[in-house]
Design an enzyme around this catalytic site. Structure first.
Site, PDB file in Angstrom:
ATOM      1  N   SER A   1      75.597  46.785  50.793  1.00 11.92           N
ATOM      2  CA  SER A   1      75.702  45.827  49.614  1.00 11.92           C
ATOM      3  C   SER A   1      74.938  44.715  49.716  1.00 11.92           C
ATOM      4  O   SER A   1      74.269  44.524  51.040  1.00 11.92           O
ATOM      5  CB  SER A   1      77.326  45.430  49.907  1.00 11.92           C
ATOM      6  OG  SER A   1      77.466  44.184  48.898  1.00 11.92           O
TER       7      SER A   1
ATOM      8  N   TYR B   1      83.760  41.815  55.671  1.00 16.55           N
ATOM      9  CA  TYR B   1      83.024  42.823  54.558  1.00 16.55           C
ATOM     10  C   TYR B   1      81.485  42.683  54.736  1.00 16.55           C
ATOM     11  O   TYR B   1      80.941  43.652  54.950  1.00 16.55           O
ATOM     12  CB  TYR B   1      83.465  42.402  53.220  1.00 16.55           C
ATOM     13  CG  TYR B   1      83.050  43.432  52.115  1.00 16.55           C
ATOM     14  CD1 TYR B   1      83.471  44.745  52.016  1.00 16.55           C
ATOM     15  CD2 TYR B   1      82.016  43.040  51.254  1.00 16.55           C
ATOM     16  CE1 TYR B   1      82.668  45.728  51.129  1.00 16.55           C
ATOM     17  CE2 TYR B   1      81.231  43.830  50.462  1.00 16.55           C
ATOM     18  CZ  TYR B   1      81.699  45.191  50.324  1.00 16.55           C
ATOM     19  OH  TYR B   1      81.306  45.929  49.244  1.00 16.55           O
TER      20      TYR B   1
HETATM   21  N1  LIG Z   1      81.892  47.241  43.363  1.00 15.61           N
HETATM   22  C1  LIG Z   1      81.094  46.579  43.731  1.00 15.61           C
HETATM   23  O1  LIG Z   1      80.767  45.492  43.259  1.00 15.61           O
HETATM   24  C2  LIG Z   1      80.440  47.017  45.185  1.00 15.61           C
HETATM   25  C3  LIG Z   1      79.236  46.296  45.422  1.00 15.61           C
HETATM   26  C4  LIG Z   1      78.249  46.641  46.511  1.00 15.61           C
HETATM   27  C5  LIG Z   1      78.728  47.619  47.437  1.00 15.61           C
HETATM   28  N2  LIG Z   1      79.868  48.277  46.969  1.00 15.61           N
HETATM   29  C6  LIG Z   1      80.220  49.715  47.784  1.00 15.61           C
HETATM   30  O2  LIG Z   1      80.328  50.738  46.989  1.00 15.61           O
HETATM   31  C7  LIG Z   1      81.171  51.756  47.658  1.00 15.61           C
HETATM   32  C8  LIG Z   1      82.285  52.213  46.678  1.00 15.61           C
HETATM   33  O3  LIG Z   1      83.110  50.958  46.111  1.00 15.61           O
HETATM   34  P1  LIG Z   1      83.569  50.967  44.903  1.00 15.61           P
HETATM   35  O4  LIG Z   1      83.087  49.639  44.019  1.00 15.61           O
HETATM   36  O5  LIG Z   1      83.356  52.457  44.075  1.00 15.61           O
HETATM   37  O6  LIG Z   1      85.015  50.893  45.027  1.00 15.61           O
HETATM   38  P2  LIG Z   1      86.590  51.779  45.019  1.00 15.61           P
HETATM   39  O7  LIG Z   1      86.496  52.048  43.309  1.00 15.61           O
HETATM   40  O8  LIG Z   1      87.681  50.921  45.484  1.00 15.61           O
HETATM   41  O9  LIG Z   1      86.367  53.206  45.568  1.00 15.61           O
HETATM   42  C9  LIG Z   1      86.153  53.154  46.906  1.00 15.61           C
HETATM   43  C10 LIG Z   1      86.303  54.682  47.182  1.00 15.61           C
HETATM   44  O10 LIG Z   1      86.128  54.890  48.827  1.00 15.61           O
HETATM   45  C11 LIG Z   1      87.223  55.486  49.213  1.00 15.61           C
HETATM   46  N3  LIG Z   1      87.897  55.237  50.446  1.00 15.61           N
HETATM   47  C12 LIG Z   1      88.285  54.088  50.963  1.00 15.61           C
HETATM   48  N4  LIG Z   1      88.982  53.997  51.868  1.00 15.61           N
HETATM   49  C13 LIG Z   1      88.582  55.253  52.474  1.00 15.61           C
HETATM   50  C14 LIG Z   1      89.031  55.944  53.552  1.00 15.61           C
HETATM   51  N5  LIG Z   1      89.708  55.354  54.522  1.00 15.61           N
HETATM   52  N6  LIG Z   1      88.815  57.445  53.587  1.00 15.61           N
HETATM   53  C15 LIG Z   1      88.282  58.045  52.633  1.00 15.61           C
HETATM   54  N7  LIG Z   1      87.840  57.522  51.538  1.00 15.61           N
HETATM   55  C16 LIG Z   1      88.090  56.187  51.311  1.00 15.61           C
HETATM   56  C17 LIG Z   1      88.252  55.605  48.159  1.00 15.61           C
HETATM   57  O11 LIG Z   1      89.113  56.817  48.081  1.00 15.61           O
HETATM   58  P3  LIG Z   1      90.697  56.654  47.632  1.00 15.61           P
HETATM   59  O12 LIG Z   1      90.604  55.982  46.289  1.00 15.61           O
HETATM   60  O13 LIG Z   1      90.801  58.266  47.124  1.00 15.61           O
HETATM   61  O14 LIG Z   1      91.434  56.201  48.670  1.00 15.61           O
HETATM   62  C18 LIG Z   1      87.277  55.284  46.937  1.00 15.61           C
HETATM   63  O15 LIG Z   1      87.019  56.858  46.338  1.00 15.61           O
HETATM   64  C19 LIG Z   1      81.763  50.814  48.775  1.00 15.61           C
HETATM   65  O16 LIG Z   1      81.393  51.325  50.044  1.00 15.61           O
HETATM   66  C20 LIG Z   1      81.644  49.183  48.438  1.00 15.61           C
HETATM   67  O17 LIG Z   1      81.661  48.304  49.669  1.00 15.61           O
HETATM   68  C21 LIG Z   1      80.538  48.016  45.849  1.00 15.61           C
END
Ligand SMILES: NC(=O)c1ccc[n+]([C@@H]2O[C@H](COP(=O)([O-])OP(=O)(O)OC[C@H]3O[C@@H](n4cnc5c(N)ncnc54)[C@H](OP(=O)(O)O)[C@@H]3O)[C@@H](O)[C@H]2O)c1
Length: 259
Positions: free
Chosen positions: A140, A153
């Site tokens: 990130s 985080y």
């Molecule tokens: N959104 C942003 O602005 C942003 C920016 C930079 C980086 N990121 C990174 O991008 C990645 C995806 O985030 P997102 O924004 O798409 O969030 P999200 O919509 O909350 O999705 C998170 C995903 O991770 C899975 N997950 C969480 N805990 C888990 C566990 N213990 N075991 C297996 N799967 C797990 C969830 O699965 P379930 O829902 O099935 O539990 C879901 O599929 C993350 O690493 C996040 O830190 C996000």
């Protein structure tokens, strides 16, 4: 890797993982999609199958070290993995609160750091044997510098960024490409809980498009949007005592809220 045919994506049941699965789904591609929510994962799988991909799904917690190892080894036996994207992650926002309690600090590290290791490490020896493969670690922009708004985080994302950057050099001679992805704000369930302005918020589809292009070019770091990344990068080179006030003033959640 220009056209990976077998792709594993962790955290494919939501947000960026779902968008990445959709971006790669096409005839000739096999997707190994992992998540915890069976219903959402099945919906994602159906959409990818409709686009012509072969899809295998797995309900697994990335914190389950032995489970993840077996999952990746078993999948690789029948579908040698070209690209593994360690995407699953959480934030205090995902966990439904405004701050990072001690338990949440540990939970964030368990998923965002150990979970990435549990996903990536079992794939490395398999790729080494074939002398080919690609690993993408979703870090990130919050991992460029420790952020007062989300210390654990940003620390977790910093850790996996450094791990990925190191592995890239370690594994280069084994024919394995390693890319670290540092996105800014993406509209997903993780950020939907944020009640502060998120500059240059982008759709998950747009973010996936940028990532797919960056991975095809084997970039060491795919950081975007540039208008956020470049100032952050420049500021991160300044002495901390100069930039502390700036980072302390960055917006953060102001009230307790539930996902
Ligand atoms: N959104 C942003 O602005 C942003 C920016 C930079 C980086 N990121 C990174 O991008 C990645 C995806 O985030 P997102 O924004 O798409 O969030 P999200 O919509 O909350 O999705 C998170 C995903 O991770 C899975 N997950 C969480 N805990 C888990 C566990 N213990 N075991 C297996 N799967 C797990 C969830 O699965 P379930 O829902 O099935 O539990 C879901 O599929 C993350 O690493 C996040 O830190 C996000």
């Amino acid at each position: 890797m220009i056209r990976p045919a077998v792709i594993v994506i962790t955290g494919a049941s939501s947000g960026l993982g779902t968008a990445l699965a959709a971006a790669y789904a096409r005839p000739g591609v096999t997707l190994g999609l992992q998540g915890r929510d069976a219903q959402r994962l099945a919906t994602v799988a159906s959409a990818c199958i409709a686009k012509g991909a072969v899809v295998k799904t797995a309900i697994m917690d990335v914190r389950n070290k032995d489970g993840m190892r077996k999952l990746i080894q078993d999948f690789d036996k029948t579908h040698p993995i070209d690209l593994l994207i360690a995407n699953a992650g959480i934030s205090a926002g995902t966990l439904g609160t405004m701050g990072e309690s001690e338990q949440q600090v540990r939970d964030i590290f368990a998923v965002n750091v150990d979970g990435v290791f549990n996903s990536v490490l079992p794939a490395i020896p398999l790729m080494q044997l074939r002398k080919r493969g690609q690993i993408a670690i979703i870090s990130s922009l919050a991992g460029i510098r420790g952020l007062p708004s989300c210390p654990a985080y940003s620390a977790s994302k910093n850790a996996v960024r450094a791990m990925g950057e190191g592995l890239r050099g370690t594994l280069k001679d084994n024919g394995i490409e390693v890319t670290v992805v540092c996105p800014g704000y993406i509209k997903t369930p993780m950020t939907d809980v944020n009640n502060f302005p998120m500059p240059l918020l982008m759709s998950a589809e747009k973010a996936a498009e940028v990532i797919v292009k960056g991975l095809a070019k084997n970039r060491s770091r795919v950081a975007f949007p540039l208008a956020l990344y470049l100032p952050l990068l420049l500021i991160s080179y300044l002495p901390l005592w100069i930039t502390d006030p700036f980072f302390a003033a960055l917006p953060r959640k102001t009230a307790m809220e539930k996902k």
